[in-house]
Design a protein around this motif. Structure first.
Motif, PDB file in Angstrom:
ATOM      1  N   GLN A 142       0.474  -1.104  -0.014  1.00 42.17           N
ATOM      2  CA  GLN A 142      -0.124  -0.214  -0.021  1.00 42.17           C
ATOM      3  C   GLN A 142       0.659   0.757   0.259  1.00 42.17           C
ATOM      4  O   GLN A 142       1.753   1.749   1.262  1.00 42.17           O
ATOM      5  CB  GLN A 142      -1.348   0.227   1.561  1.00 42.17           C
ATOM      6  CG  GLN A 142      -1.659   1.195   1.563  1.00 42.17           C
ATOM      7  CD  GLN A 142      -2.983   1.292   0.708  1.00 42.17           C
ATOM      8  OE1 GLN A 142      -3.028  -0.313  -0.604  1.00 42.17           O
ATOM      9  NE2 GLN A 142      -3.329   1.972  -0.016  1.00 42.17           N
ATOM     10  N   LEU A 143       0.724   2.167  -1.048  1.00 38.09           N
ATOM     11  CA  LEU A 143       2.007   3.442  -1.144  1.00 38.09           C
ATOM     12  C   LEU A 143       1.053   4.524   0.483  1.00 38.09           C
ATOM     13  O   LEU A 143      -0.624   4.066   0.451  1.00 38.09           O
ATOM     14  CB  LEU A 143       1.007   3.629  -2.708  1.00 38.09           C
ATOM     15  CG  LEU A 143       2.875   3.465  -3.918  1.00 38.09           C
ATOM     16  CD1 LEU A 143       1.839   3.924  -4.859  1.00 38.09           C
ATOM     17  CD2 LEU A 143       3.776   3.191  -2.498  1.00 38.09           C
ATOM     18  N   ALA A 144       1.767   4.833   0.407  1.00 39.61           N
ATOM     19  CA  ALA A 144       1.537   6.287   1.665  1.00 39.61           C
ATOM     20  C   ALA A 144       1.642   7.061   0.737  1.00 39.61           C
ATOM     21  O   ALA A 144       1.849   7.432  -0.573  1.00 39.61           O
ATOM     22  CB  ALA A 144       3.195   6.202   2.248  1.00 39.61           C
ATOM     23  N   SER A 145       0.237   7.923   1.103  1.00 46.80           N
ATOM     24  CA  SER A 145      -0.314   9.093   0.876  1.00 46.80           C
ATOM     25  C   SER A 145       0.388   9.857   0.955  1.00 46.80           C
ATOM     26  O   SER A 145       1.923  10.004   1.324  1.00 46.80           O
ATOM     27  CB  SER A 145      -1.369   9.453   0.988  1.00 46.80           C
ATOM     28  OG  SER A 145      -1.801   9.928   2.838  1.00 46.80           O
ATOM     29  N   ALA A 146       0.261  11.098  -0.405  1.00 52.56           N
ATOM     30  CA  ALA A 146       1.493  12.263   0.105  1.00 52.56           C
ATOM     31  C   ALA A 146       1.638  13.228   0.894  1.00 52.56           C
ATOM     32  O   ALA A 146       2.491  13.386   1.794  1.00 52.56           O
ATOM     33  CB  ALA A 146       1.623  13.437  -1.206  1.00 52.56           C
ATOM     34  N   ARG A 147       0.341  12.797   1.572  1.00 51.34           N
ATOM     35  CA  ARG A 147       0.741  14.008   3.128  1.00 51.34           C
ATOM     36  C   ARG A 147       1.020  12.823   4.262  1.00 51.34           C
ATOM     37  O   ARG A 147       1.690  13.328   5.111  1.00 51.34           O
ATOM     38  CB  ARG A 147      -1.301  13.693   3.302  1.00 51.34           C
ATOM     39  CG  ARG A 147      -1.182  14.616   4.500  1.00 51.34           C
ATOM     40  CD  ARG A 147      -0.752  15.916   5.077  1.00 51.34           C
ATOM     41  NE  ARG A 147      -0.584  16.720   6.965  1.00 51.34           N
ATOM     42  CZ  ARG A 147      -0.055  16.425   7.377  1.00 51.34           C
ATOM     43  NH1 ARG A 147       0.946  17.093   6.620  1.00 51.34           N
ATOM     44  NH2 ARG A 147      -0.370  17.291   8.921  1.00 51.34           N
ATOM     45  N   SER A 148       0.761  11.568   4.180  1.00 48.99           N
ATOM     46  CA  SER A 148       1.792  10.845   4.708  1.00 48.99           C
ATOM     47  C   SER A 148       2.947  10.644   4.463  1.00 48.99           C
ATOM     48  O   SER A 148       3.828  10.450   6.097  1.00 48.99           O
ATOM     49  CB  SER A 148       0.898   8.978   4.493  1.00 48.99           C
ATOM     50  OG  SER A 148      -0.388   8.656   5.431  1.00 48.99           O
ATOM     51  N   TRP A 149       3.080  10.744   3.480  1.00 50.79           N
ATOM     52  CA  TRP A 149       4.792  10.980   3.602  1.00 50.79           C
ATOM     53  C   TRP A 149       5.640  11.967   3.764  1.00 50.79           C
ATOM     54  O   TRP A 149       6.722  11.455   4.618  1.00 50.79           O
ATOM     55  CB  TRP A 149       5.202  10.733   1.933  1.00 50.79           C
ATOM     56  CG  TRP A 149       6.069  10.493   1.809  1.00 50.79           C
ATOM     57  CD1 TRP A 149       7.416  11.966   1.163  1.00 50.79           C
ATOM     58  CD2 TRP A 149       7.460   9.542   1.358  1.00 50.79           C
ATOM     59  NE1 TRP A 149       8.668  11.697   1.016  1.00 50.79           N
ATOM     60  CE2 TRP A 149       8.437  10.358   1.201  1.00 50.79           C
ATOM     61  CE3 TRP A 149       7.206   8.406   1.899  1.00 50.79           C
ATOM     62  CZ2 TRP A 149       9.741   9.542   0.723  1.00 50.79           C
ATOM     63  CZ3 TRP A 149       8.458   7.677   1.939  1.00 50.79           C
ATOM     64  CH2 TRP A 149       9.810   8.379   1.117  1.00 50.79           C
ATOM     65  N   GLU A 150       4.554  13.022   3.934  1.00 48.83           N
ATOM     66  CA  GLU A 150       5.286  14.200   4.501  1.00 48.83           C
ATOM     67  C   GLU A 150       5.395  14.105   6.218  1.00 48.83           C
ATOM     68  O   GLU A 150       6.273  14.454   7.072  1.00 48.83           O
ATOM     69  CB  GLU A 150       4.107  15.516   4.615  1.00 48.83           C
ATOM     70  CG  GLU A 150       4.671  15.870   2.933  1.00 48.83           C
ATOM     71  CD  GLU A 150       3.405  16.572   1.827  1.00 48.83           C
ATOM     72  OE1 GLU A 150       2.578  17.683   3.146  1.00 48.83           O
ATOM     73  OE2 GLU A 150       3.101  16.904   1.044  1.00 48.83           O
ATOM     74  N   VAL A 151       4.403  13.438   6.653  1.00 49.25           N
ATOM     75  CA  VAL A 151       4.413  13.754   8.691  1.00 49.25           C
ATOM     76  C   VAL A 151       5.291  12.591   8.557  1.00 49.25           C
ATOM     77  O   VAL A 151       5.490  12.429  10.332  1.00 49.25           O
ATOM     78  CB  VAL A 151       3.237  13.896   8.641  1.00 49.25           C
ATOM     79  CG1 VAL A 151       2.895  15.152   8.509  1.00 49.25           C
ATOM     80  CG2 VAL A 151       2.654  12.012   8.550  1.00 49.25           C
ATOM     81  N   MET A 152       5.781  11.607   7.883  1.00 44.84           N
ATOM     82  CA  MET A 152       7.044  10.617   8.282  1.00 44.84           C
ATOM     83  C   MET A 152       7.970  11.010   8.683  1.00 44.84           C
ATOM     84  O   MET A 152       9.302  12.157   8.447  1.00 44.84           O
ATOM     85  CB  MET A 152       6.889   9.486   7.344  1.00 44.84           C
ATOM     86  CG  MET A 152       5.976   8.643   7.249  1.00 44.84           C
ATOM     87  SD  MET A 152       6.501   7.199   5.445  1.00 44.84           S
ATOM     88  CE  MET A 152       4.662   6.882   4.730  1.00 44.84           C
ATOM     89  N   GLY A 153       8.509  10.253  10.093  1.00 41.93           N
ATOM     90  CA  GLY A 153       9.798  11.134  10.491  1.00 41.93           C
ATOM     91  C   GLY A 153      10.997  10.496  10.002  1.00 41.93           C
ATOM     92  O   GLY A 153      10.270   9.324   9.016  1.00 41.93           O
ATOM     93  N   ASP A 154      12.023  10.061   9.842  1.00 38.85           N
ATOM     94  CA  ASP A 154      13.443   9.943   9.443  1.00 38.85           C
ATOM     95  C   ASP A 154      13.013   7.986   9.405  1.00 38.85           C
ATOM     96  O   ASP A 154      13.244   7.142   8.647  1.00 38.85           O
ATOM     97  CB  ASP A 154      14.985  10.069   9.044  1.00 38.85           C
ATOM     98  CG  ASP A 154      15.277  11.428   8.856  1.00 38.85           C
ATOM     99  OD1 ASP A 154      13.547  11.594   8.396  1.00 38.85           O
ATOM    100  OD2 ASP A 154      16.021  12.050   9.874  1.00 38.85           O
ATOM    101  N   GLN A 155      12.779   8.133  10.786  1.00 36.96           N
ATOM    102  CA  GLN A 155      12.832   5.793  11.022  1.00 36.96           C
ATOM    103  C   GLN A 155      11.795   5.982  10.330  1.00 36.96           C
ATOM    104  O   GLN A 155      12.047   4.435  10.207  1.00 36.96           O
ATOM    105  CB  GLN A 155      13.132   6.289  12.413  1.00 36.96           C
ATOM    106  CG  GLN A 155      13.352   4.850  13.239  1.00 36.96           C
ATOM    107  CD  GLN A 155      13.139   4.556  14.773  1.00 36.96           C
ATOM    108  OE1 GLN A 155      13.174   5.600  15.447  1.00 36.96           O
ATOM    109  NE2 GLN A 155      14.050   3.739  14.950  1.00 36.96           N
ATOM    110  N   VAL A 156      10.441   6.027  10.531  1.00 36.56           N
ATOM    111  CA  VAL A 156       9.440   5.705  10.012  1.00 36.56           C
ATOM    112  C   VAL A 156       9.471   6.114   8.324  1.00 36.56           C
ATOM    113  O   VAL A 156       9.596   4.531   7.855  1.00 36.56           O
ATOM    114  CB  VAL A 156       8.658   6.169   9.924  1.00 36.56           C
ATOM    115  CG1 VAL A 156       6.798   5.030   9.941  1.00 36.56           C
ATOM    116  CG2 VAL A 156       7.881   6.436  11.540  1.00 36.56           C
TER     117      VAL A 156
END
Length: 99
Positions: A39-53
């Protein structure tokens, strides 16, 4: 820089070793396993991901795409290993101007 990993770094264990699909056992394994999904992450999810995640997400994405390989040879394993190494080495580097 070219790094030549030792044979232990790229040689799969007996449990990881899968017969090629050109053999009966390998073909059965290939057709009987569940299809890989990701499942690809949404653009918003990608933006809020921390480096480790984000790193964990990218590893899962890479694993998903590597499952699509039908032919796993020592050359393919070497290229994949070198690609991952280069990706890790250049992960923090960006071109001047932020491009």
């Amino acid at each position: 820089m070219v790094v030549n990993p030792s044979a232990d770094d790229i040689t799969p264990t007996d449990e990881e070793r899968i017969d090629p699909p050109t053999t009966l056992a390998g073909w059965r394994h290939f057709v009987d396993r569940d299809s890989a999904t990701f499942q690809l992450a949404s653009a918003r999810s990608w933006e809020v991901m921390g480096d480790q995640v984000r790193n964990s997400y990218n590893e899962r994405r890479i694993d998903y795409h590597s499952e699509l390989q039908v032919v796993r040879t020592s050359t393919v394993n070497e290229v994949a290993h070198q690609g991952r190494l280069l990706t890790l080495l250049t992960a923090g580097n960006t071109a001047p101007g932020g491009a």
